[in-house]
Design a protein around this motif. Structure first.
Motif, short mmCIF file in Angstrom:
data_model
loop_
_atom_site.label_atom_id
_atom_site.label_comp_id
_atom_site.label_asym_id
_atom_site.label_seq_id
_atom_site.Cartn_x
_atom_site.Cartn_y
_atom_site.Cartn_z
N LEU A 193 78.41 100.32 -36.75
CA LEU A 193 77.16 100.90 -36.35
C LEU A 193 76.34 101.13 -37.36
CD1 LEU A 193 76.08 103.56 -35.44
CD2 LEU A 193 77.94 103.74 -33.96
N ASP A 194 77.13 101.64 -38.32
CA ASP A 194 76.22 102.25 -39.44
C ASP A 194 75.89 100.83 -40.44
OD1 ASP A 194 76.42 104.75 -38.74
OD2 ASP A 194 78.40 105.24 -39.90
N MET A 195 76.83 100.01 -40.59
CA MET A 195 76.43 98.94 -41.33
C MET A 195 75.53 97.96 -40.54
SD MET A 195 78.65 99.11 -43.76
CE MET A 195 78.87 100.82 -43.24
N PHE A 196 75.33 97.96 -39.26
CA PHE A 196 74.30 97.38 -38.41
C PHE A 196 72.94 97.91 -38.78
CE2 PHE A 196 71.86 96.72 -34.62
CZ PHE A 196 71.86 95.34 -34.41
N THR A 197 73.03 99.15 -38.83
CA THR A 197 71.67 99.90 -39.07
C THR A 197 71.27 99.79 -40.58
OG1 THR A 197 72.67 101.72 -37.61
CG2 THR A 197 70.55 102.35 -39.01
N ILE A 198 72.12 99.58 -41.57
CA ILE A 198 71.75 99.65 -42.82
C ILE A 198 71.14 98.11 -43.03
CG2 ILE A 198 72.70 99.38 -45.27
CD1 ILE A 198 74.74 101.66 -44.56
N ARG A 199 72.07 97.34 -42.35
CA ARG A 199 71.43 95.81 -42.67
C ARG A 199 70.17 95.63 -42.00
NH1 ARG A 199 74.62 90.48 -40.26
NH2 ARG A 199 73.63 91.05 -38.47
N ARG A 200 69.86 96.34 -40.83
CA ARG A 200 68.38 96.34 -40.36
C ARG A 200 67.42 96.71 -41.28
NH1 ARG A 200 67.62 96.91 -33.97
NH2 ARG A 200 68.03 94.89 -33.21
N HIS A 201 67.70 97.59 -42.03
CA HIS A 201 66.76 98.19 -42.98
C HIS A 201 66.54 97.66 -44.21
CE1 HIS A 201 65.07 101.46 -40.38
NE2 HIS A 201 66.25 101.27 -39.88
N LYS A 202 67.90 97.43 -44.85
CA LYS A 202 68.14 97.07 -46.05
C LYS A 202 68.15 95.28 -46.29
CE LYS A 202 66.90 100.93 -47.62
NZ LYS A 202 65.73 101.19 -48.42
N GLY A 203 69.01 94.61 -45.18
CA GLY A 203 69.41 93.37 -45.60
C GLY A 203 70.52 93.31 -46.16
N ASP A 204 70.47 92.52 -47.62
CA ASP A 204 71.52 92.40 -48.31
C ASP A 204 72.37 93.50 -48.78
OD1 ASP A 204 73.46 91.14 -50.03
OD2 ASP A 204 71.90 90.47 -51.60
N PHE A 205 73.62 93.55 -48.97
CA PHE A 205 74.38 94.89 -49.49
C PHE A 205 74.51 94.99 -50.94
CE2 PHE A 205 75.71 97.35 -45.65
CZ PHE A 205 75.40 96.42 -44.62
N THR A 206 74.48 93.57 -51.40
CA THR A 206 75.04 93.43 -52.80
C THR A 206 74.23 94.42 -53.77
OG1 THR A 206 73.70 91.52 -53.15
CG2 THR A 206 76.07 91.05 -52.56
N ARG A 207 73.11 94.56 -53.46
CA ARG A 207 72.15 95.34 -54.42
C ARG A 207 71.87 96.93 -54.05
NH1 ARG A 207 68.24 90.89 -56.30
NH2 ARG A 207 67.05 92.52 -57.32
N LEU A 208 72.71 97.28 -53.03
CA LEU A 208 72.46 98.49 -52.48
C LEU A 208 73.15 99.59 -53.24
CD1 LEU A 208 72.41 98.32 -48.79
CD2 LEU A 208 70.36 98.24 -50.35
N LYS A 209 72.81 100.82 -53.20
CA LYS A 209 73.60 102.00 -53.70
C LYS A 209 73.82 102.79 -52.52
CE LYS A 209 72.43 102.21 -58.68
NZ LYS A 209 71.51 101.31 -58.86
#
Lengths: 430, 340
Positions: B168-184
């Motif tokens: 659910l945390d990944m879900f929340t992050i994806r909704r706000h940030k989209g792609d994970f590959t550029r995230l810190k």
């Protein structure tokens, strides 16, 4: 009764013997090697040992036998039978039975049960402190008189370093060896696995390496201070093994052992939550395993023991931290030790020494050799028989072994205690 | 009814687990015990499914018949309100029958073994156990011993794993940030005792997150934590610099008594999330917390209630994600469900 073991490869590291020859037994003793003791020696029985190894019977520094108090796990009768089938002729049980071995009556009980069993010699260690509570010294001299080979605090904490010092001094006054596990219980905490990458991944509370090295530091300091004879039980870390090696080199009256499974299994075997690998001390890293192997090869670890701990099935049927530690290991002691030689860790005679003359010296017993005039405690091994331990051929009441499914080549075919055959492998038991 | 789930057959039940314990012979997810062993693709699939359920949650009729006739048992050996409630809602919205059992106050206290408890409950024809337990490995243990038709969903075991929270945390992050590959992403606080952090770290790495950081004092970081695939920071200012997501963890009061920290006050001074520290992060950084938050200990109220906080969203997303996991495990295909 005269018994002739014909043309086996007799391996007796203590006497520097490794040759194919005949071994002559009369009554309880070995009476000759090579040539018959007298011209009129005519054996009542011959054992053809061609192609087999004839070893001193194994001496196991630590095996829990279930009695008294844990008969649902095992009994002296069941475990000595398992020991006999594995070539073990002398074994020592730690005092953490229920009740603990802190009175001569407990030692007499164990001796009585052992006499009624299959013939494997059973010796007890006495409790170092009353009730193993770590608060007050036990009646060590009385325990020794009753037959205790030494005193041990088993896996229970000592109240203070001061009490440990007093216990060592008192034991030394009676020429008693003290068997101590190098575990700092406050550092070990609630841990149930080696504090490292695997425990981190599995979220298991860890037991750090320092739980061993810190406790060892105290033991070695007190060994130097008191000159008491200390035997360090169940080393598990490379650093700990190096500390002991240095102490031995410095001439401290210290000896040490390791249990066989620590030389083969590592923290990786705990993944994923394999409760059979829940042991104390915990299985550590590959680097530790290799450090222990090195110390075994160099001889600063003088003995390899089984650290046998049979459990009923339920004891291992729970989430990992809630299971009881310990493994049933009598029947894998010799196969694992011989595998060390096979893997080139040390020469075969030296590997044999670690489970015969090595532990016998620590205990102060005149066993573990095949010298003329010694008690005929012997294990005959077929090096090529092939053996896969599993529930169908397991004799210990504790089936909690992580080695079911492993394949070993050597197999014990005969075990003798005091000249009497107490185990003989039947043809169908292949 | 007890199945050893072991192809070798004759071995006693304790022993190494088959590597695919979470999957059945067809490669379908059968139990969800840990994020480890899943693929990034499967996680993405579950998040996509959750997305379709999330839309449904806003509608007037919130139910789909995907799990009609199935029985889900919430088996909680440790107290929990939020997690249990969202599991219950998720199961009900899928039309399953739900039973809640709090074991901490019943059977095991009387000396009944976990296995006996399980056998008795299983005899009631349960299709899925949702399990929370204080011992690491408890969900694995139960999964090894349930009957072949029963699934196990880990709702938190000891310090080991809490996979639905991580999803659910990944879900929340994806909704706000989209792609994970550029995230810190920075995870702050008590990593040592946190099953949530372990599952988050695995999930973030499986989704190829740019950088995963953990921030905290050495007393709250497990040995070799870097082996999990994270960068370690002890200084929160350095650790928060330029991050896109901050996950704060709950600090239990017991940690002070066991000598891991001097005081709550000092912890807040050094590792608490304040507006000033949040300003060090990348613009638009979101703040997460698996809850329940200790305001003034790990997080300042102004941050917890501030515009960058997504803490309440996490709770609502929990329902959709748990629906997605349950329907994935219990076989209802995605399209059959919310999409129809």
């Amino acid at each position: 009764m005269k018994l002739l073991i014909e043309q086996g490869r007799v391996i007796d590291p203590e006497n520097g013997v490794d040759q194919v020859t005949d071994l002559y037994i009369q009554g309880e003793e070995i009476v000759a090697l090579g040539a018959p003791p007298s011209e009129d020696y005519s054996p009542d029985r011959r054992i053809n040992a061609r192609g087999r190894w004839v070893l001193p019977g194994l001496v196991d520094l630590s095996a829990r036998l279930g009695e008294p108090g844990h008969e649902q796990k095992a009994t002296i009768a069941s475990e000595t039978r398992a020991a006999a089938s594995a070539g073990i002729t002398t074994l020592v049980c730690p005092p953490d039975t229920s009740p603990v071995v802190d009175s001569p009556a407990q030692i007499e009980l164990i001796n009585r049960r052992a006499r009624q069993a299959c013939g494997v010699r059973v010796h007890a260690l006495g409790a170092l402190t009353a009730g193993l509570k770590g608060q007050q010294l036990s009646d060590m001299a009385a325990l020794k008189r009753a037959g205790a080979l030494g005193m041990s605090q088993a896996l229970r904490p000592m109240g203070s370093h001061l009490l440990l010092r007093r216990a060592l001094e008192y034991a030394a006054s009676h020429d008693i060896t003290v068997y101590l596990h190098p575990i700092d219980w406050s550092l070990a905490g609630q841990g149930c696995a080696h504090e490292g990458a695997v425990a981190t991944r599995l979220g298991l509370p860890g037991i750090p390496e320092a739980a061993e090295t810190a406790a060892l530091g105290v033991l070695l300091a007190l060994a130097a201070q008191t000159e008491a004879r200390i035997h360090v039980c169940r080393l598990s870390t490379a650093r700990g093994a190096a500390m002991v090696a240095r102490a031995v080199e410095d001439g401290l009256p210290v000896s040490a052992d390791v249990c066989a499974h620590q030389l083969f299994l590592t923290e990786m075997d705990v993944a994923d939550f394999n409760s059979l690998c829940h042991v104390i001390p915990p299985l550590r890293t590959l680097r530790d395993r290799d450090g222990l192997r090195k110390a075994v090869a160099e001889g600063s670890i003088e003995a390899i023991c089984s650290d046998h701990q049979p459990h009923e099935a339920d004891a291992k049927l729970a989430p990992f931290p809630a299971t009881l530690p310990g493994m049933s290991t009598l029947e894998t002691l010799l196969p694992l030790v011989l595998r060390l030689a096979e893997e080139g860790v040390l020469p075969l005679p030296e590997a044999v020494r670690r489970v015969t003359a090595g532990p016998a010296r620590i205990l102060g017993l005149k066993v573990g050799t095949l010298g003329v005039g010694t008690r005929a405690d012997i294990a005959i091994v077929d090096p090529e028989r092939g053996h896969g331990p599993g529930p169908d051929n397991w004799l210990s009441a504790g089936r909690n072994s992580a080695f079911f499914g492993w394949e070993f080549r050597p197999r014990v075919t005969h075990t003798l205690v005091a000249g009497r055959v107490i185990f003989e492998l039947q043809a169908r038991q292949v | 009814m007890i199945n050893q789930d072991n192809p070798a057959g004759s071995r006693p039940a304790a022993g190494p687990l088959p590597p695919s314990l979470q999957f059945n012979a067809q490669g379908r997810l059968r139990h969800l015990l840990t994020i480890e062993g899943l693929s990034g693709a499967l996680i993405t699939e579950i998040l996509d499914t959750a997305e379709s359920f999330a839309g449904m949650n806003a509608q007037a009729v919130k139910k789909v018949p995907l799990l009609r006739g199935k029985t889900v048992m919430n088996l909680f050996f440790e107290a929990s309100t939020r997690t249990r409630t969202t599991f219950e809602l998720a199961a009900k919205r899928l039309s399953a029958d739900v039973l809640n059992i709090n074991i901490s106050t019943s059977a095991t206290v009387k000396g009944e073994s976990l296995l006996d408890t399980l056998r008795n409950l299983q005899a009631m024809y349960v299709d899925m156990f949702v399990v929370r337990h204080a011992d690491s490995g408890a969900a694995h243990f139960i999964a090894r011993h349930v009957a072949p038709h029963v699934s196990v969903l880990n709702a938190g075991d000891g310090r080991h794993a809490h996979p639905t929270q991580a999803l659910l945390d990944m879900f929340t992050i994806r909704r706000h940030k989209g792609d994970f590959t550029r995230l810190k992403v920075a995870i702050v606080g008590d990593i040592l005792h946190s099953r949530v952090a372990r599952s988050q770290i695995h999930a973030l790495n499986l989704l190829n997150t740019g950088e995963v950081r953990v921030i905290g004092p050495k007393t709250l970081l497990p040995a070799h934590v870097e082996d999990l695939g994270v960068h370690v920071f002890h200084d929160i200012r350095a650790g928060l610099r330029d991050v896109d997501v901050i996950i704060m963890l709950r600090l239990q009061k017991e940690r002070m008594e066991s000598g891991l920290l001097p005081s709550e006050h000092e912890f807040f001074q050094l590792w608490g999330l304040t507006e000033e520290r949040l300003a060090l992060a990348a613009p638009g950084c979101i703040v997460m917390h698996p809850g329940p938050a200790n305001r003034g200990v790990e997080i300042d109220s102004r941050v917890a209630d501030g515009p960058q906080s997504v803490i309440l969203e996490q709770v609502s997303n929990g329902i959709a994600v748990r629906m997605a996991v349950m329907s994935t495990i219990m076989g209802g295909s995605v399209n059959q469900g919310a999409g129809a």
